[in-house]
Design an enzyme around this catalytic site. Structure first.
Site, short mmCIF file in Angstrom:
data_model
loop_
_atom_site.label_atom_id
_atom_site.label_comp_id
_atom_site.label_asym_id
_atom_site.label_seq_id
_atom_site.Cartn_x
_atom_site.Cartn_y
_atom_site.Cartn_z
N GLU A 138 0.96 -1.22 -0.04
CA GLU A 138 -0.09 0.10 -0.25
C GLU A 138 0.91 1.15 0.04
O GLU A 138 0.47 2.26 -0.65
CB GLU A 138 -0.93 -0.03 1.25
N ARG A 223 -10.88 -21.97 1.77
CA ARG A 223 -10.34 -23.22 1.50
C ARG A 223 -8.94 -23.21 2.71
O ARG A 223 -8.64 -24.42 2.87
CB ARG A 223 -9.85 -23.30 0.22
N GLY A 251 -7.13 -11.17 5.56
CA GLY A 251 -5.63 -11.46 5.03
C GLY A 251 -4.84 -10.78 6.00
O GLY A 251 -3.55 -11.18 6.45
N ASP A 252 -5.22 -9.58 6.58
CA ASP A 252 -4.28 -8.83 7.43
C ASP A 252 -4.21 -9.50 8.90
O ASP A 252 -3.17 -9.78 9.45
CB ASP A 252 -4.74 -7.47 7.63
N ARG A 285 -16.61 -10.84 12.75
CA ARG A 285 -16.82 -9.66 13.32
C ARG A 285 -16.70 -8.38 12.36
O ARG A 285 -15.94 -8.62 11.21
CB ARG A 285 -15.57 -9.27 14.33
N GLY A 287 -15.55 -4.85 10.64
CA GLY A 287 -14.52 -3.95 10.92
C GLY A 287 -13.15 -4.84 10.47
O GLY A 287 -13.07 -6.04 10.31
N SER A 291 -11.71 -6.17 14.29
CA SER A 291 -11.91 -7.46 14.27
C SER A 291 -10.91 -8.46 14.74
O SER A 291 -11.15 -9.71 15.00
CB SER A 291 -12.38 -8.11 12.86
#
Length: 303
Positions: A138, A223, A251-252, A285, A287, A291
C-alpha cells in the site's frame, strides 16, 4: 523476537449495503462505521493482540485520524514509530455486501504516501534491528523493497504480503523469506491463475523458482492457506470460528498472526495454522483492526 511492520494507516469509512453497486449506480446503504484501517496497521494490531512485540513504522497526520491511529496501536500493545506530519492522514472507502460479506475498497493514503525509500532509509537502524520485518504494497513499492534489503542486511526474517496486487521489480522476491499472496496477488506475481488447489501448488512452486527463500504461502479464503516450501506443500484448512460476518481484514489477520507465531519460535507450518485461527475469528466480526482477536481467544479457538 521483535517484529517491525512497515505499512500505512488509514481511517476506514465502511458502508454496508444489500449488494455492491455497479459502475454508475447508486444504492441505498445500511449501517456506516468509521474506524482504523490500512493493511500495515491492521497487521500490526493483529500481531500485537496475538502477543507479539510489535513496532509500527509509518507516517500519519497531526489530525483526528492520526490520533485514532496512535490510540488503536496503544490499545493493541503496538509501539508507534510513526512520524506525525502536516499532511492529512489517509482514509479508505469500504463497501461491504451484507449478503456475502464480500467487499470493494478504495484507499487514499494521504500522509502515508510519503513512506518512500528515503523515509525507510531515515529509519534504517530501526529496520535493521528487528527480528522480523513485515511489509505490504500500500506504500510505494520502492519503500517495501528498501525495507526488505535493510532487514536482510541485519539478519531479520523478511515477510512480504504483496497486497494490493502489483508487479514487483526484478529480484525483489529474492529478498523475501516468506511471501503471502492471495489468489489474485499470486497471479499478478507469477502469471498463474489460481482456480484450484493444483493451480495454487503450481503458483507456489513458481514463486519459489522466482527467488522466495523459505516459503510461498497462498491464502485461499474459506479453503485455508497453501504452504509451499522446497520439498513440501501442504494445504492448511481454514479454522471457522462461526458464521462469516465480514471478510475485510482477513488477510491482515492472517499475516499478523503468522508473524506473531514466528516471533515466538513456532515452526512455519504451525505459524500458518496460528494465522488461520486469527483470520477465522476476525471474519466473524465487523471491521478491520476492530475484528482482530486477543491471544486468549486464539488459544481457545485452537484448543
Amino acid at each position: 523476537m521483535r517484529v517491525l511492520v512497515l505499512g500505512i494507516f488509514v481511517a476506514d469509512a465502511t458502508y454496508r449495503t444489500p449488494r455492491l453497486p455497479r459502475m454508475g449506480e447508486t444504492v441505498l446503504g445500511g449501517a456506516f462505521a468509521l474506524g482504523p484501517g490500512g493493511k500495515g496497521s491492521n497487521q500490526a494490531v493483529a500481531a500485537g493482540r496475538a502477543g507479539a512485540d510489535v513496532t509500527m513504522l509509518t507516517r500519519i497526520g497531526r489530525d483526528a485520524f492520526g490520533d485514532m491511529a496512535e490510540r488503536v496501536w496503544a490499545e493493541a500493545g503496538v509501539r508507534s514509530a510513526a512520524e506525525r506530519v502536516e499532511e492529512a492522514t489517509g482514509s479508505a472507502c469500504i463497501l461491504v455486501d451484507d449478503a456475502s460479506g464480500d467487499n470493494a475498497i478504495v484507499v487514499a493514503p494521504g500522509a502515508a504516501a510519503g513512506v518512500d525509500a528515503a523515509f525507510v532509509e531515515a529509519h534504517r537502524d530501526l529496520v535493521r534491528g528487528a527480528g522480523i520485518v513485515l511489509t505490504q504494497l500500500e506504500q510505494p513499492v520502492e519503500a517495501a523493497r528498501r525495507a526488505l534489503e535493510i532487514a536482510r542486511e541485519g539478519g531479520a526474517v523478511t515477510v512480504l504480503n504483496p497486497a494490493p496486487a502489483a508487479a514487483l521489480p526484478a529480484g525483489m522476491l529474492g529478498l523475501c523469506d516468506y511471501v503471502t499472496p492471495n489468489e489474485t496477488e499470486a497471479e499478478a506475481l507469477c502469471g498463474i491463475g489460481v482456480a484450484s488447489e493444483a493451480d495454487a501448488r503450481r503458483a507456489g512452486a513458481r514463486l519459489l523458482e522466482m527467488g522466495v527463500a523459505r516459503a510461498a504461502i497462498l491464502t485461499l479464503g474459506a479453503r485455508g492457506a497453501l504452504y509451499n516450501a522446497r520439498g513440501a506443500s501442504e494445504l492448511v484448512p481454514a479454522r471457522a470460528a462461526g458464521p462469516v460476518r465480514e471478510t475485510t481484514g482477513a488477510g491482515d489477520a492472517f499475516n499478523g498472526g503468522f508473524v506473531a507465531a514466528l516471533a515466538e519460535g513456532r515452526a512455519p507450518l504451525d505459524a500458518v495454522r496460528f494465522g488461520n485461527a486469527v483470520a477465522g475469528i476476525s471474519v466473524t466480526r465487523p471491521g478491520a483492526a476492530a475484528s482482530m482477536p486477543t491471544r486468549a481467544e486464539v488459544d481457545a479457538a485452537m484448543g
